[in-house]
Design a protein around this motif. Sequence first.
Motif, mmCIF file in Angstrom:
data_model
loop_
_atom_site.group_PDB
_atom_site.id
_atom_site.type_symbol
_atom_site.label_atom_id
_atom_site.label_comp_id
_atom_site.label_asym_id
_atom_site.label_seq_id
_atom_site.Cartn_x
_atom_site.Cartn_y
_atom_site.Cartn_z
ATOM 1 N N VAL A 84 0.793 -1.283 0.074
ATOM 2 C CA VAL A 84 0.048 -0.071 -0.038
ATOM 3 C C VAL A 84 0.960 1.337 0.046
ATOM 4 O O VAL A 84 0.640 2.158 -0.752
ATOM 5 C CB VAL A 84 -0.998 0.023 1.243
ATOM 6 N N PHE A 141 -2.047 1.075 -9.263
ATOM 7 C CA PHE A 141 -3.401 0.328 -9.489
ATOM 8 C C PHE A 141 -3.314 -1.304 -9.181
ATOM 9 O O PHE A 141 -3.720 -1.715 -8.538
ATOM 10 C CB PHE A 141 -3.826 0.651 -10.867
ATOM 11 N N ALA A 184 1.032 6.669 -6.923
ATOM 12 C CA ALA A 184 -0.027 7.353 -7.265
ATOM 13 C C ALA A 184 0.264 8.869 -7.018
ATOM 14 O O ALA A 184 -0.261 9.670 -8.120
ATOM 15 C CB ALA A 184 -1.342 6.893 -6.352
ATOM 16 N N LEU A 233 -2.251 -2.173 -5.523
ATOM 17 C CA LEU A 233 -3.635 -2.205 -4.697
ATOM 18 C C LEU A 233 -4.546 -3.342 -5.117
ATOM 19 O O LEU A 233 -5.186 -3.944 -3.909
ATOM 20 C CB LEU A 233 -4.319 -1.011 -5.220
ATOM 21 N N ALA A 235 2.058 1.763 -3.516
ATOM 22 C CA ALA A 235 1.021 2.318 -4.473
ATOM 23 C C ALA A 235 0.741 3.659 -4.210
ATOM 24 O O ALA A 235 0.672 4.525 -4.915
ATOM 25 C CB ALA A 235 -0.064 1.346 -4.073
ATOM 26 N N LEU A 236 0.552 4.251 -2.830
ATOM 27 C CA LEU A 236 0.175 5.381 -2.681
ATOM 28 C C LEU A 236 1.396 6.375 -3.362
ATOM 29 O O LEU A 236 1.164 7.373 -3.597
ATOM 30 C CB LEU A 236 0.112 5.647 -0.970
#
Lengths: 410, 358
Positions: free
Chosen positions: A62, A388, A69, A391, A65-66
Motif C-alpha cells: 500500500v 493500480f 499514485a 492495490l 502504491a500510494l
Amino acid sequence: MTFVTPWLFWLGVAAPLAIVAIHVLDLRRQRVLMTRLGELPAVRRMMASRSPWRRHLKAGLVAAALGLALVAAARPQVRGKSVLRRKGMDLVIAIDVSKSMLVGDVEVAQPHGGWSEGLDPQAPRPVPDDPEWVRGTRLERTRQALIALLAELPDDRISIVMFAGASIHFPLTDDGDLAAQFAHMIGSTDLTGGSDLGEAMRVGTCLLRPEVTDARSGCYGIGVRGEGGRAMPGDARYERDQRRGAVKEEEKDERGKAILVFTDGGASSSQVAGDVDVAQQLGIGIYFVGVGSDAGGVVPELDWEGKVVGAKKDARGNSVTSKLDRAGLEALAQLAGGDGHYAELSPTGPFDVTPVRDALAQIKRGTLERTETERPHDVYAWFLFPAFMLLVIEACIGMRRRVPHPEGDA
Amino acid sequence: MRRWPTHVVPWLLVVAIGGPATAWAVAHLDDLRHGAPIEWQRPYAPLLALGAVLVGVALFHLRRHKGASLAFTRVGTLAQVRRGAIAWLAGLPGALRVVAVVAFAVALGRPETFKIETREIDSVDIMIVLDMSKSMEETDMSPRRDRMDAALAVVRDFIAQRDGDRVGLAVFAQGAMLQCPLTGDMDVLDWIVADLRIGDVPELGTAIGDGLGMALGQLEKSEAKSKVVILLSDGDNNVVTAFTPEEAARMAHDDHVKVFTVLVGAEGGGWGGLGGMSVNPETLRNIANVTGGEFFRATDSRRLNASFDEVRKTLEKTRRVVKHKVPDRQLFGPLVGLGVLLLILEQVLAATRFRRFP
C-alpha cells in the motif's frame, strides 16, 4: 523527466514513510490490546494463523502504491515525440445537378445578391436569421445548405461529386471552403441529362475504397492519384513520394466512410439498389437528403450557355414538372439502413442541418493525420498503472498463514 | 439467513461512497473542461475498473476464509454479543479501497480536452497556369518525357515545397478552365495535378492570354498582399478569345501580380532535328519582364524552386491564421487525487477505529 507540480512528487516520496509510521503505531497498539486479552505468548499461540510477515508485506504494498499514485498526480512529463492524431471521416457529398434541381420551388438566402454568381469567399455566409429569403433553385439551396453543413464538419475530409447523367468528382480535401467552391464549379450544363443515383454511388464507392475497387468495377483512375509528372527513380522527389505512399497506407485504419446524397429523387431502379448494397458491403454508410417541395414546379430547359429557354418538354410537348420524390428516397434509405438515413432539407426558411449532422455523427472517426511534435508528454500511466496493480494485488493477499493445525497446539 | 445483511452492507457502502464520489468527479471534470468535449485516449483502460470488483470480493467475502483467526472457546457467549455500529460498518475501509481503485482505473483512460490553437503563417497566393495544348505532347524533354509530363513534374515539385502558401490551378489550351481554386491543402492540389491529361480541355490551340486572365480573375478575389502566377507553356500563342498574352501581362502588371514563366520544351528544332513543334521563349520572356517576374526552363526545376524561394523572401506576406487541434487539459488529476484521498482515509481508518484483529 520533469514534474508539473513537484511538491506532489516529494509528497509521493514522503507518503510511504507515513504509511509505514501508521503501520508501526498500529502494531504497537495491537500489542497493547493483546496484553489485555492475556499473556502475550499465549495469545500469540492462539493466533498461530496470523502472519506478521503478510501484514508487513501488505503495508509495504500500500505504501508503494500510494507513493506511485502521488508521483503520478505530480504530472510527470518527458520531452519527446508526442503523436497528435487528427480524427475525422471520409465523406463523399454527392450533389444532384440534373435539370430538375433547377426547379425554383424553394427559398434561398440572398444576402446582398452575392450568391447566385459563383461563390465569393468574402461574401457573408447565409445566417439562420437572415430575413432575405427569395425564390431560388433547389441546386442553389443545396449549395447554401452545403456551406452550413461543412461548418458543422470541420474535422472531416470531404469529396464533392456532382452528378446528373454522368458525374464529375473532386478529390478528398480537408479544406471545407475549397469543397464548397468545388460544388460551385459544376452546373447542369457540364453534364449529360438525367439523374443517375447509381453513378453517384459507384463513384462515391470508388473514391472511398480505392484499395478494393479497380478498373473492373468501373473505377479506373478514381480515388487513385494519377501518374502525371510522377517522380522517376533518381529524382529528388522520388523518395519523398514513396514515403507519402507509406503514410497513406497507415492512415487507412478503421476510418469511417460515408456518402451523403443531395437529390430531389430520380431514377431509382434496381440498379441503384445494387449499388447501394455494394457500397454497404464495403462498409460505407449512405445517407440521403431530399431537396425540393411537395408542390413542385416546372423543369426548365437550358441552352448550351446555361441560359433558361423555357420549360422542358416531354415527347408529347407537355411541360415537365418535378416534385420531391419522398417515397422513392425513403425506399432507398430503407435499403441503406433505415429511417435515420433519410433527412429533408426544408424548402423554405433557414437551413436546419442538425438532422444530417446527427446522422453523420454515428460514423466512426478515425485517424486522418498523424503529426509528431516535440512537446512535453504526460507519462503518468507509467506510475499510476503499477499503483493500480499493487492495490489489487494487496487486496487479494490474505492474512492467514498456512499452518497444519492453526489453533490445534494452543 | 440472518447473514445476508453482512454480505450486502459493504456493497451498499461502496454505492454510498461511490455515488457522491462519481457525482463530484463528473461535476469537477465538467468544470475543468471549459466546454470542450472530453476525449478518452485509452478508451478501454477504464475496463480495469472490473479489477475493483475483484478487490471487493477479496475484501468482503474471501476475508471470511483467508483472514487470520483467533482461537476462542466460548463461542456461544460471543454469539450473544450484539454487533455495534462500527461492526456493521466494518466494510467501510474496503469500500473506500474499491472506490479508489475505480478512480485510478478511470484515470488510466487518459481523459483530456483539446483546444484549437491558432497559428499565424506567412502566406503568398499563387496561381499555377498550365498549358495543356496538343503541342505539349511533344517528346523532347529528357529523359524521354513529353513536355506535359515534364511540366507536371515541375508543378508537383513546386507544390511539395510550399509551406503555408495558398495555391490554385488553372489550365488552358483552346480556352481556359479553372481546375482548383486557391487552397492551402497541397495534397488535394497534387492529386488534381497528377490526374491532368491532355484533352481535359479542348486541346487544339494555345490561349496563353486567356489562361493568364483566368488566373488573374481568381487572384483578384483574394485579399493577399502578394500574388504570384507561375505560367508553364511552350510559348506559342495562337488563339485569342479574351486577351492576348501582352494584354494579360499588362493586366498582371497593373494588379501587381508577378508572373514567373517556365518554358517547357527543347529549344532548337525539336527532337533530333526532325522538326517537332516549335517553342517560343520570347512570349514567355516578355510576360516575365513586363510583370517583374522571371523566366525559367522546365529542365531546371531546382533553379525555379530556388529562385522562387529567393523572390518569396522579398514579397510581402499575408498573415494567415491556421488552426491546429492541440491537447489542452489533462483531466486525470482530480481522479488520481480522489483515489489518493480515499486510500489515505482507508489506511487511517483501518489502523484506528476500524482495526481488524487479529
